[in-house]
Design a protein around this motif. Sequence first.
Motif, mmCIF file in Angstrom:
data_model
loop_
_atom_site.group_PDB
_atom_site.id
_atom_site.type_symbol
_atom_site.label_atom_id
_atom_site.label_comp_id
_atom_site.label_asym_id
_atom_site.label_seq_id
_atom_site.Cartn_x
_atom_site.Cartn_y
_atom_site.Cartn_z
ATOM 1 N N SER A 129 0.825 -1.200 0.000
ATOM 2 C CA SER A 129 0.000 0.000 0.000
ATOM 3 C C SER A 129 0.865 1.258 0.000
ATOM 4 N N LEU A 130 2.008 1.191 0.676
ATOM 5 C CA LEU A 130 2.951 2.325 0.628
ATOM 6 C C LEU A 130 3.491 2.503 -0.783
ATOM 7 N N LEU A 131 3.768 1.397 -1.442
ATOM 8 C CA LEU A 131 4.297 1.470 -2.806
ATOM 9 C C LEU A 131 3.290 2.125 -3.759
ATOM 10 N N GLU A 132 2.000 1.940 -3.487
ATOM 11 C CA GLU A 132 0.975 2.571 -4.320
ATOM 12 C C GLU A 132 1.059 4.094 -4.275
ATOM 13 N N SER A 135 2.979 9.591 -9.540
ATOM 14 C CA SER A 135 3.496 9.603 -10.911
ATOM 15 C C SER A 135 2.399 9.449 -11.971
ATOM 16 N N SER A 136 1.199 9.085 -11.555
ATOM 17 C CA SER A 136 0.118 8.848 -12.507
ATOM 18 C C SER A 136 -0.543 10.149 -12.959
ATOM 19 N N ASP A 137 -0.994 10.141 -14.200
ATOM 20 C CA ASP A 137 -1.778 11.256 -14.717
ATOM 21 C C ASP A 137 -3.255 11.110 -14.332
ATOM 22 N N GLU A 138 -3.611 9.926 -13.842
ATOM 23 C CA GLU A 138 -4.987 9.671 -13.412
ATOM 24 C C GLU A 138 -5.280 10.483 -12.151
ATOM 25 N N PRO A 139 -6.374 11.210 -12.129
ATOM 26 C CA PRO A 139 -6.708 11.980 -10.920
ATOM 27 C C PRO A 139 -7.183 11.067 -9.788
ATOM 28 N N LEU A 140 -6.841 11.434 -8.563
ATOM 29 C CA LEU A 140 -7.351 10.734 -7.385
ATOM 30 C C LEU A 140 -8.722 11.282 -6.994
ATOM 31 N N GLU A 188 -8.664 20.964 -8.100
ATOM 32 C CA GLU A 188 -8.032 21.573 -6.920
ATOM 33 C C GLU A 188 -7.874 20.554 -5.798
ATOM 34 N N ASP A 189 -8.910 19.752 -5.578
ATOM 35 C CA ASP A 189 -8.841 18.704 -4.557
ATOM 36 C C ASP A 189 -7.776 17.675 -4.927
ATOM 37 N N ASP A 190 -7.722 17.349 -6.211
ATOM 38 C CA ASP A 190 -6.734 16.374 -6.676
ATOM 39 C C ASP A 190 -5.316 16.881 -6.417
ATOM 40 N N GLN A 191 -5.072 18.137 -6.715
ATOM 41 C CA GLN A 191 -3.750 18.723 -6.473
ATOM 42 C C GLN A 191 -3.413 18.705 -4.985
ATOM 43 N N HIS A 192 -4.394 19.048 -4.164
ATOM 44 C CA HIS A 192 -4.186 19.058 -2.712
ATOM 45 C C HIS A 192 -3.853 17.653 -2.196
#
Length: 171
Positions: free
Chosen positions: A33-36, A42-47, A52-56
Amino acid sequence: MSRQFVTEAVMLAIYGELLLTPVPVEYMVPYTSLLELYDFISSDEPLMSNPEDDQHVKEKVRELIDYLEEPLNKKKIQKALNMPWAKSSYILIGETTRVTVVNAMDTAPYGEFFDPVETELLLVSQREQVPLLTDQPELIHRIIDASVPVHVFDIDDFQFAVESGPFSHHV
């Protein structure tokens, strides 16, 4: 006595309330889970759906990575990687919170229902008899459908879980 939960490392970055608890809390986090966290950075996929939330959140993930890479914390984590199922010494991550990294080994008992990280979360929860904390309702449903013998809490019930005290082991 601290409350214990098994969770993913990214949850510690996304949900600040996990680090600001009224009672001591320990989070057991599988090493994978730490490795994730590195994948999320590094992913371009948004969390998050909001940019703005994604950047934060990505900034918080970076802060968590940086903290875990500090020499003493990194040494604690590396020491746990020497043996399967070894646990790191706890890493303080707030005034009332700490993290223990578990070198969990996915033995694939739930491979048809869960990905490797989810399987490790379940195995740590079972092995340590500690409830699982997640923000994924679909994971909770799959745990119930597969009759996995773990206690699981949705992040929305975190405050209740912290205040409730000891838990039974089953869903």
